[in-house]
Write an enzyme that holds these catalytic residues in place. Sequence first.
Site, PDB file in Angstrom:
ATOM      1  N   ARG A 295      -3.556  -8.518   5.267  1.00 15.13           N
ATOM      2  CA  ARG A 295      -3.191  -7.142   5.641  1.00 15.13           C
ATOM      3  C   ARG A 295      -4.132  -6.115   5.030  1.00 15.13           C
ATOM      4  O   ARG A 295      -4.454  -5.113   5.661  1.00 15.13           O
ATOM      5  CB  ARG A 295      -1.774  -6.819   5.155  1.00 15.13           C
ATOM      6  CG  ARG A 295      -0.727  -7.275   6.101  1.00 15.13           C
ATOM      7  CD  ARG A 295       0.635  -7.111   5.462  1.00 15.13           C
ATOM      8  NE  ARG A 295       1.623  -7.684   6.341  1.00 15.13           N
ATOM      9  CZ  ARG A 295       2.312  -7.005   7.259  1.00 15.13           C
ATOM     10  NH1 ARG A 295       2.142  -5.714   7.398  1.00 15.13           N
ATOM     11  NH2 ARG A 295       3.176  -7.611   8.035  1.00 15.13           N
TER      12      ARG A 295
ATOM     13  N   GLU B 226      -0.525  10.675   4.800  1.00 11.99           N
ATOM     14  CA  GLU B 226      -0.014   9.425   4.228  1.00 11.99           C
ATOM     15  C   GLU B 226       0.507   9.687   2.819  1.00 11.99           C
ATOM     16  O   GLU B 226      -0.155  10.331   2.013  1.00 11.99           O
ATOM     17  CB  GLU B 226      -1.142   8.375   4.218  1.00 11.99           C
ATOM     18  CG  GLU B 226      -0.904   7.144   3.357  1.00 11.99           C
ATOM     19  CD  GLU B 226       0.331   6.319   3.740  1.00 11.99           C
ATOM     20  OE1 GLU B 226       0.563   6.075   4.935  1.00 11.99           O
ATOM     21  OE2 GLU B 226       1.084   5.931   2.805  1.00 11.99           O
ATOM     22  N   GLN B 227       1.690   9.116   2.525  1.00  9.07           N
ATOM     23  CA  GLN B 227       2.299   9.363   1.211  1.00  9.07           C
ATOM     24  C   GLN B 227       1.562   8.674   0.066  1.00  9.07           C
ATOM     25  O   GLN B 227       1.541   9.182  -1.056  1.00  9.07           O
ATOM     26  CB  GLN B 227       3.757   8.910   1.223  1.00  9.07           C
ATOM     27  CG  GLN B 227       3.943   7.411   1.438  1.00  9.07           C
ATOM     28  CD  GLN B 227       5.414   6.996   1.475  1.00  9.07           C
ATOM     29  OE1 GLN B 227       6.302   7.830   1.388  1.00  9.07           O
ATOM     30  NE2 GLN B 227       5.674   5.715   1.629  1.00  9.07           N
TER      31      GLN B 227
ATOM     32  N   ASP C 186       7.453   0.805  13.688  1.00  8.45           N
ATOM     33  CA  ASP C 186       8.705   0.543  12.975  1.00  8.45           C
ATOM     34  C   ASP C 186       9.578   1.783  12.846  1.00  8.45           C
ATOM     35  O   ASP C 186      10.774   1.670  12.586  1.00  8.45           O
ATOM     36  CB  ASP C 186       8.411   0.003  11.565  1.00  8.45           C
ATOM     37  CG  ASP C 186       8.091  -1.486  11.569  1.00  8.45           C
ATOM     38  OD1 ASP C 186       7.958  -2.067  12.658  1.00  8.45           O
ATOM     39  OD2 ASP C 186       7.985  -2.069  10.473  1.00  8.45           O
TER      40      ASP C 186
ATOM     41  N   TYR D 121      -0.227 -20.504   6.367  1.00  7.20           N
ATOM     42  CA  TYR D 121      -1.435 -20.351   7.185  1.00  7.20           C
ATOM     43  C   TYR D 121      -2.598 -19.784   6.396  1.00  7.20           C
ATOM     44  O   TYR D 121      -2.411 -19.150   5.358  1.00  7.20           O
ATOM     45  CB  TYR D 121      -1.162 -19.566   8.471  1.00  7.20           C
ATOM     46  CG  TYR D 121      -0.706 -18.120   8.398  1.00  7.20           C
ATOM     47  CD1 TYR D 121      -1.612 -17.080   8.249  1.00  7.20           C
ATOM     48  CD2 TYR D 121       0.636 -17.794   8.587  1.00  7.20           C
ATOM     49  CE1 TYR D 121      -1.188 -15.745   8.256  1.00  7.20           C
ATOM     50  CE2 TYR D 121       1.067 -16.461   8.591  1.00  7.20           C
ATOM     51  CZ  TYR D 121       0.144 -15.444   8.426  1.00  7.20           C
ATOM     52  OH  TYR D 121       0.558 -14.126   8.439  1.00  7.20           O
TER      53      TYR D 121
END
Length: 386
Positions: free
Chosen positions: A108, A34-35, A292, A213
């Site tokens: 998230r 992971e960067q 993605d 929400y």
Amino acid sequence: MDRRQRIAIVGAGLGGLAVAGFLQRAGFAATVYEQAPTFSRIGAGIILSANVTKALRRLGIEQDLVASGLKPHCYISRAWDTGETLYEIIFDASSEARFGGPYLNIHRGDLHAVMHGAVTPGSISFNHRLVGLEELSGAIRLVFDNGVKVDADIVIGADGINSKVREFVVDAEPPRFVGAVAHRAIFPTQRLRGFKIPDCTKWWGRDRHILPYFMTSRRDEIYVIGVVPASKWESDAPSVPGSREELINCFANFHNDLLRVLEAAEDVSVWPIFDRERNDCWSRGRAVLLGDACHPMRPFMAAGGAMAVEDAAILTRCLATIDAAAEAFRCYEATRIPRVSEVQRISIENSWMRGPTDVDWFYRYDSCVAPLTQPNATEMKRRRAQ
Ligand SMILES: Cc1cc2nc3c(=O)[nH]c(=O)nc-3n(C[C@H](O)[C@H](O)[C@H](O)COP(=O)(O)OP(=O)(O)OC[C@H]3O[C@@H](n4cnc5c(N)ncnc54)[C@H](O)[C@@H]3O)c2cc1C
């Protein structure tokens, strides 16, 4: 496939963490690069429908997700002007039984933290930004910006919309700006001063929409995402600061129930929306893409993360049950592309749950047991010739 195969995953987003968790449970020693220097709690919400939560259950994290997020009572679609209810779905024990899993709203950052716990400790290398891939005889070499080089048998590109692995698999074409931006804000519910709102409402305008929400069962913070047309995006930054005034202006003609919420908004930022045209080339040689990296989509169906997690489950099943990587990739593509492209189509149309909608095909799908599709012989021949 031989469990001693060295599998390198690029990117520790939703798809990367999910595929690491599934592969490790299937007996592979997968490693993630992971960067970012570490995980940060980026301020935004995400919706996880039953098709995702039931897949993540297999990683042993369903209860933690439920504890961190909110099982909303309902999702409501309302008309921007009259406030008329266009569609409503109630989430309760019977919908959960029907769909095979809960529907969740979650922050998230909290989702990431829970998913991190599903991966073998020490199997993520942070501060590793992939800058190149080199084909060797019998292996593929990953080159990172910190000078580290790693040889692997398989590389999984889970490195998002600007994927470096995609450059190797397809081309270096940048993603396309879709002509819309998202205004996002998170603020304390107490700023509503007692005004009550449902757990999740999507307000539908002619050329724009907006969803407020809750993200936790405490319902003490509201997340708002409002999408409006924009002719261009000129910043290099992932987002630029916005303002409550600008947000209200964008939705000034909307129903008063929404404006009451927007008047309480603070900490607004504006994000560009990018996607790519459908491209069914998801693998080349020893490299394969998911999420993605191969099918970024407009976030209007709230399903991009869901597709990344489903990809992870299906790719793992193909690698676990098929001996040759190339055949496993073909089976993965044949299984995933029809479903993903339908979700991409609906996302572009922005029609999901606008009015009466058949949600069963989407929510009831179980990527951990759904049939795998064998690629047809012509396709296999064409890809072998490439
Ligand atoms: C405004 C908005 C709202 C959304 N809402 C929802 C929703 O409600 N529900 C839903 O399911 N989806 C939603 N989505 C879509 C969802 O966020 C994405 O589809 C999902 O994050 C894709 O996961 P991924 O793992 O493929 O990529 P990402 O989550 O983008 O992860 C990619 C990872 O790769 C790392 N990386 C990138 N390049 C490199 C490199 N060269 N070397 C090493 N690491 C690298 C990145 O740092 C990152 O950690 C939304 C999207 C947007 C824009």
